[in-house]
Design a protein around this motif. Structure first.
Motif, PDB file in Angstrom:
ATOM      1  N   UNK A  32       0.800  -1.048   0.211  1.00 16.91           N
ATOM      2  CA  UNK A  32      -0.038  -0.038  -0.147  1.00 16.91           C
ATOM      3  C   UNK A  32       0.939   1.257  -0.100  1.00 16.91           C
ATOM      4  N   UNK A  33       0.706   1.648  -0.827  1.00 15.27           N
ATOM      5  CA  UNK A  33       0.991   3.653  -0.540  1.00 15.27           C
ATOM      6  C   UNK A  33       0.219   4.589   0.383  1.00 15.27           C
ATOM      7  N   UNK A  71       6.700  13.581  -4.604  1.00 12.77           N
ATOM      8  CA  UNK A  71       8.248  13.359  -4.948  1.00 12.77           C
ATOM      9  C   UNK A  71       8.434  12.184  -4.770  1.00 12.77           C
ATOM     10  N   UNK A  72       8.465  11.302  -3.851  1.00 17.04           N
ATOM     11  CA  UNK A  72       9.321  10.050  -3.376  1.00 17.04           C
ATOM     12  C   UNK A  72       7.816   9.034  -3.384  1.00 17.04           C
ATOM     13  N   UNK A  73       6.175   9.720  -4.332  1.00 17.91           N
ATOM     14  CA  UNK A  73       4.953   8.482  -4.767  1.00 17.91           C
ATOM     15  C   UNK A  73       4.662   7.830  -2.811  1.00 17.91           C
ATOM     16  N   UNK A  74       4.811   8.786  -1.858  1.00 18.03           N
ATOM     17  CA  UNK A  74       4.017   9.028  -0.651  1.00 18.03           C
ATOM     18  C   UNK A  74       4.763   7.949   0.144  1.00 18.03           C
ATOM     19  N   UNK A  75       3.377   8.091   1.472  1.00 20.91           N
ATOM     20  CA  UNK A  75       4.406   6.872   2.254  1.00 20.91           C
ATOM     21  C   UNK A  75       4.076   5.346   2.368  1.00 20.91           C
ATOM     22  N   UNK A  76       4.996   4.572   1.781  1.00 18.90           N
ATOM     23  CA  UNK A  76       4.889   3.134   1.246  1.00 18.90           C
ATOM     24  C   UNK A  76       4.594   2.171   2.874  1.00 18.90           C
ATOM     25  N   UNK A  77       4.010   1.591   3.014  1.00 14.79           N
ATOM     26  CA  UNK A  77       3.628   0.251   3.801  1.00 14.79           C
ATOM     27  C   UNK A  77       4.546  -0.937   2.974  1.00 14.79           C
TER      28      UNK A  77
END
Length: 243
Positions: A32-33, A71-77
Motif C-alpha cells: 500500500x501507499x 516526489x517519493x510517491x507517498x508513504x509506503x507500507x
C-alpha cells in the motif's frame, strides 16, 4: 516483529521504490501507499494486529519534509513477501468496511419498495435553484405520496409548508426591491442557500438510498412537464403582481 527501526539497525542490502532487502535475505514488498505517515502507521497497526509483519520505511523522511511526499510517491507500507497475499486480503476487507464498529457513521436512510416511478431527488434539487424550493418540495411530497411511508409523507408535507412560506416571503422581498415578470426566479436565486441546505439534509440521503436499494435505473418520473408548467406560472405571477 520487524519495524522500520529494527531494519535500519541491521542494515539494508539494497533499496528500491517497491521493496527492501535485509541481511537475512527476506524481501519486503509494498502492499500500500498512503498520503501521510499517520495513515501508513494506522495501516501498519491493522496488519500487525492480524499477525502480519509490516514496516513504514518512509515515515521519518516524509515527516521531516512533507513537500517530498509526492516526489517519493507517498508513504509506503511494506510486508514480508510471504505475507503479501494475506496483507492484501486484510486491506481489501478494511476497504470494504469489514472492520467498522456498530454505530459508526449516521444511520442509513431506508426507502420503501417503489410502487410507482418517482421524481429524481437530484433533478428536483437542481430545478429548485431556478423554480424555487417550494417547487422541489411539492415534487418530493408527490414522491412520498406515491411510494413513501406515513412518516415520509408527514416529513415532506412539513417541508412543503416551510419552504412554501419562505418562498412567498422571498418573492415579496424581491418584488419590493425590483418588480418585474421574473421576480419569482430572482427570489429563487436568492434562496439558493436554503435549497442547498434542504438538498443535503433531505434529498441527498434519499438519492443515495434509492441508488443503493434500486440501482441507477430505478423508475423515474419525467420532470419536464411540471418544470415548464411551474416556469409559466412563475412568469405569469411575476406579471400579475408587478402590473
Amino acid at each position: 516483529m520487524a519495524t522500520s527501526t529494527d531494519i535500519g539497525s541491521r542494515g539494508l542490502g539494497r533499496m528500491n521504490p517497491t521493496s527492501l532487502h535485509d541481511d537475512d535475505g527476506d524481501d519486503y514488498v509494498r502492499v500500500a501507499t498512503c498520503g501521510t505517515p499517520t495513515e501508513a502507521h494506522l495501516l501498519q497497526g491493522m496488519l500487525q494486529s492480524h499477525g502480519i509483519a509490516a514496516i513504514v520505511p518512509d515515515a521519518n523522511f516524509i515527516q521531516a519534509d512533507t513537500w517530498m511526499t509526492q516526489a517519493v510517491g507517498g508513504v509506503r507500507v511494506l510486508v514480508r513477501r510471504g505475507g503479501m497475499e494475506a496483507a492484501r486480503t486484510v486491506i481489501a476487507d478494511f476497504d470494504a468496511g469489514a472492520f467498522e464498529l456498530d454505530g459508526d457513521g449516521p444511520p442509513p436512510v431506508s426507502v420503501a419498495p417503489l410502487t410507482a416511478p418517482v421524481f429524481s431527488p437530484d433533478r428536483i434539487a437542481l430545478l429548485s435553484l431556478v423554480l424555487t424550493p417550494a417547487f422541489g418540495a411539492m415534487l418530493q411530497w408527490a414522491n412520498s405520496m406515491s411510494s413513501g411511508s406515513p412518516g415520509d409523507r408527514r416529513r415532506d408535507a412539513a417541508w412543503l409548508v416551510f419552504l412554501g412560506v419562505l418562498t412567498a416571503l422571498a418573492v415579496w422581498g424581491a418584488h419590493r426591491i425590483q418588480p418585474g415578470p421574473w421576480v419569482v426566479i430572482r427570489a429563487s436565486w436568492a434562496m439558493s442557500f436554503v435549497t442547498v441546505v434542504w438538498y443535503f439534509v433531505v434529498l441527498q440521503p434519499l438519492s443515495k438510498a434509492l441508488l443503493t436499494s434500486h440501482g441507477r435505473h430505478y423508475p423515474k418520473r419525467p420532470v419536464r412537464v411540471p418544470a415548464l408548467v411551474t416556469l409559466v406560472i412563475a412568469w405569469g405571477l411575476g406579471w400579475a403582481i408587478s402590473g
